[in-house]
Enzyme design. Structure first.
Site, PDB file in Angstrom:
ATOM      1  N   CYS A  41       3.688  15.842  16.846  1.00 46.95           N
ATOM      2  CA  CYS A  41       3.376  14.843  17.865  1.00 46.95           C
ATOM      3  C   CYS A  41       4.017  13.469  17.662  1.00 46.95           C
ATOM      4  O   CYS A  41       4.657  12.944  18.574  1.00 46.95           O
ATOM      5  CB  CYS A  41       1.865  14.699  18.004  1.00 46.95           C
ATOM      6  SG  CYS A  41       0.952  14.809  16.453  1.00 46.95           S
TER       7      CYS A  41
ATOM      8  N   HIS B  71       0.098   6.688  18.391  1.00 45.16           N
ATOM      9  CA  HIS B  71       0.593   7.523  17.291  1.00 45.16           C
ATOM     10  C   HIS B  71       1.956   7.102  16.752  1.00 45.16           C
ATOM     11  O   HIS B  71       2.681   7.919  16.194  1.00 45.16           O
ATOM     12  CB  HIS B  71       0.634   9.000  17.717  1.00 45.16           C
ATOM     13  CG  HIS B  71       0.080   9.902  16.660  1.00 45.16           C
ATOM     14  ND1 HIS B  71       0.255  11.266  16.651  1.00 45.16           N
ATOM     15  CD2 HIS B  71      -0.665   9.624  15.554  1.00 45.16           C
ATOM     16  CE1 HIS B  71      -0.345  11.796  15.602  1.00 45.16           C
ATOM     17  NE2 HIS B  71      -0.908  10.813  14.923  1.00 45.16           N
TER      18      HIS B  71
END
Length: 507
Positions: free
Chosen positions: A63, A126
Site C-alpha cells: 500500500c 500512509h
C-alpha cells in the site's frame, strides 16, 4: 494530449475536477470483472457508463509505495518508498517508521494548486506520520483520515492507538473515539468518509472551484469493517459486506456529482493500491480472479488491479481498453487535463492516458514489477518476463503466512529468492493469465520476445537513479504518541527514549 482530444473536452468543460477512489480490492472483486455474486451494482454501472481497463497495474504490491507512486507519478524506487535493508523486501510505513515522502518529491496536489485547485484527501495517507510528512505540507488543503491503517486496539503504553485527523490536528483515535468492533466488524467509518466527500464536493460546486478529491478509505484492509446496515448482507461474508458498502458509497458520490450538474466537468477514476490480500482470506480477503497469488507478490494477482474511468459526455459509455496502465499514469493524466506539464527535472514514469481514454489509442509502454529495491519482472505487450521469483520465505510459510494459498506453481511460486536473470521465466499473459506455463527457453517465441524485452530492460536500467530509501529506519519514539491537537483532547502520550534501529522486513 493530441489536439482532437484536447478540443473535445475543452469544448464541453469550463473546468475539470478530479476524483480518485483508491482502495484495497482485487481484480476479481467487481461484478464488471466477473465476480459471480454481482454485489457491486454501482461500480458495475460506473463501468457501463465509462471505460473498463483490463490491463491496469499498481506500481508496487503493497500500500504505502503504491500511494507514493500515484501521487508522484514515479516508481517507488525513485521516490524513496523502498528499503535496502534486505534484498527485494516489501516495506511500508508502520507507526515506528522514521521516513516518509521527501520534500524533494512533487506531489499531484502541489502541482494542481498552480491551476487553482482545492485538494482534499479522505482516508489513509500512509506516506509518513511525522510533522514534516503531513499531507497539508504536500499540497492538500484538507484532510480527514489517518496517517496509518486502522490496526489496534493498542494499549497506549507499548503502542499508541492511531490518530484520526481533521486537517492539521487529530480529533481522536481509532478504537477510542472512532469505534471498530473486532468481534462483529462493525464500524461507521465508511459512512463518515462518504459524508466528508459529499460535503466537500457540494462546497466546491457552490463556489465553482475545481477540485481534486482523493478518497482513500481502508474498510477492505484487515481488520475488515462495515457499518451496521451492511453487516451480514453479502454472500461473501464480512469482506463482501465492506465491498458492498464501498460500492454503495461510490454510487452516492457519482449520483451527487450528477445531481449538482458537474458530472461532465469531473473526471473520476477507480482503482486499487495492490491486489487482494489472500493472506487474509477467506474471511477478510478478496479475489484476484484467475490471476496468480496476491498482495505482497509481483505475480499478476499482486499487481494487476480493477480500474474504471468515468467522465459522462466525454468517455464513450461501455468502453473497454487493453491499454497497459499504471496508477502512476493518474498523475500525468490529471496534469494534462488541468493544462499543466509534468515536472521536467526528474524522471516521470506515468504516461498520459487521455489518447487511450478519449480516442481509443493504444500506447506502447512497458510495465515494471518492483519489490523493494529489485526489478522482479517486466511486461512488454502480452509477454511477462520474471527476472526473480519469490512469494515468501519457508520460515513464514511454515507459520501459516501464505500469499498464494492453493496456487502453488512449481518453479514459479518459490519460497526462496530465485534468480532468473540469465534465462528469465517468460509467460504469454493472453494465453496464460494465471502464469502457470512458462514458455520453453528453446522456442523461437521465447527468443523473439526476450530480444525485445531485453532492450526495454536495458533502457530502463540506464535511466534508473534510485532515491534515498525512506523505509530503512524504525524508532518507537516517533510513533503517534503526541500528534498535533492531542493537548486539546487530553490525549497526549509520553514517548519512549529514542532508539533508532534498522527496520525488519520479513517479506
Amino acid at each position: 494530449v493530441g489536439p482532437e482530444a484536447l478540443s473535445l473536452w475543452k469544448s464541453k468543460s469550463t473546468f475539470t475536477s478530479f476524483g480518485v477512489f483508491f482502495l484495497q480490492m482485487g481484480w476479481g472483486d467487481l461484478g464488471a470483472f466477473g465476480e459471480p455474486s454481482k454485489e457491486t451494482p454501482n461500480l458495475d454501472q460506473m463501468a457501463s457508463e465509462g471505460m473498463l481497463f483490463l490491463d491496469f497495474y499498481t506500481a508496487n504490491p503493497l500500500c504505502s509505495p503504491s500511494r507514493a507512486a500515484l501521487l508522484t507519478g514515479r516508481l517507488p524506487v525513485r521516490n524513496g518508498f523502498y528499503t535496502t535493508n534486505a534484498h527485494a523486501r516489501n516495506a511500508y510505513t508502520p507507526q515506528d517508521i522514521v521516513g516518509g515522502i521527501p520534500d524533494s518529491e512533487l506531489l499531484l496536489p502541489e502541482l494542481l494548486k498552480k491551476a487553482g485547485y482545492i485538494n482534499k484527501i479522505i482516508g489513509k495517507w500512509h506516506l509518513g506520520h511525522r510533522p514534516q510528512f503531513h499531507p497539508l505540507k504536500h499540497g492538500f488543503d484538507e484532510w480527514f483520515g489517518s496517517p496509518n491503517c486502522h490496526f489496534g486496539p493498542f494499549d497506549n503504553r507499548a503502542l499508541p492507538n492511531i490518530p484520526v485527523y481533521r486537517d492539521w490536528e487529530m480529533i481522536g483515535r481509532y478504537y477510542e473515539d472512532f469505534k471498530i468492533d473486532l468481534k462483529t466488524g462493525e464500524a461507521n467509518l465508511t459512512q463518515i468518509y462518504l459524508q466528508e466527500a459529499l460535503d466537500f464536493i457540494s462546497k466546491q460546486q457552490a463556489s465553482q472551484q475545481p477540485f481534486f478529491l482523493y478518497w482513500a478509505i481502508d474498510a477492505t484492509h484487515a481488520p475488515v469493517y462495515a457499518s451496521k446496515h451492511f453487516l451480514g448482507t453479502s454472500q461473501r461474508g464480512l469482506y463482501g459486506d465492506a465491498v458492498r458498502e464501498i460500492d454503495d458509497s461510490i454510487g452516492k458520490i457519482l449520483k451527487h456529482l450528477q445531481k449538482l450538474g458537474i458530472s461532465e466537468n469531473t473526471f473520476v477514476f477507480f482503482t486499487s493500491d495492490n491486489g487482494a490480500a489472500l493472506i487474509s482470506a477467506p474471511k477478510e480477503g478478496g479475489s484476484n480472479g484467475r490471476f496468480l497469488c496476491g498482495k505482497q507478490t509481483t505475480f499478476e494477482g499482486g499487481m494487476r488491479e480493477p480500474a474504471i474511468a468515468w467522465w459522462p459526455g466525454h468517455i464513450p459509455a461501455g468502453g473497454v481498453s487493453h491499454q497497459l496502465g499504471n496508477v502512476m499514469d493518474l498523475f500525468t493524466t490529471s496534469l494534462s487535463l488541468a493544462g499543466l506539464q509534468p515536472p521536467s527535472d526528474r524522471q516521470i514514469d506515468g504516461i498520459d492516458l487521455l489518447p487511450a481514454i478519449l480516442q481509443g489509442k493504444l500506447i506502447d509502454r512497458p510495465i515494471f514489477y518492483y519489490r523493494g529495491n529489485e526489478m522482479m519482472a517486466v511486461r512488454v505487450g502480452l509477454y511477462k518476463a520474471h527476472y526473480w521469483t519469490w512469494s515468501n520465505s519457508w520460515e513464514e510459510y511454515s507459520k501459516g503466512i501464505d500469499f498464494c494459498p492453493g496456487q502453488n506453481v512449481s518453479g514459479v511460486t518459490t519460497h526462496t529468492q530465485e534468480e532468473h536473470t540469465t534465462l528469465p521465466l517468460l509467460f504469454h499473459l493472453g494465453r496464460d493469465p494465471g502464469e502457470k506455463y512458462p514458455l520453453s527457453f528453446a522456442s523461437d517465441e521465447y527468443q523473439g520476445a526476450m530480444e525485445r524485452i531485453s532492450v526495454v530492460v536495458q533502457q530502463h536500467k540506464v535511466t534508473m537513479v534510485p532515491g534515498e530509501p525512506q523505509l530503512n529506519v524504525c524508532d518507537k519514539a516517533v510513533m503517534n504518541w503526541s500528534p498535533p491537537g492531542c493537548e486539546k483532547l487530553g490525549k497526549c502520550l509520553k514517548p519512549p527514549k529514542s532508539d533508532p534501529k534498522k527496520c525488519f522486513w520479513p517479506h
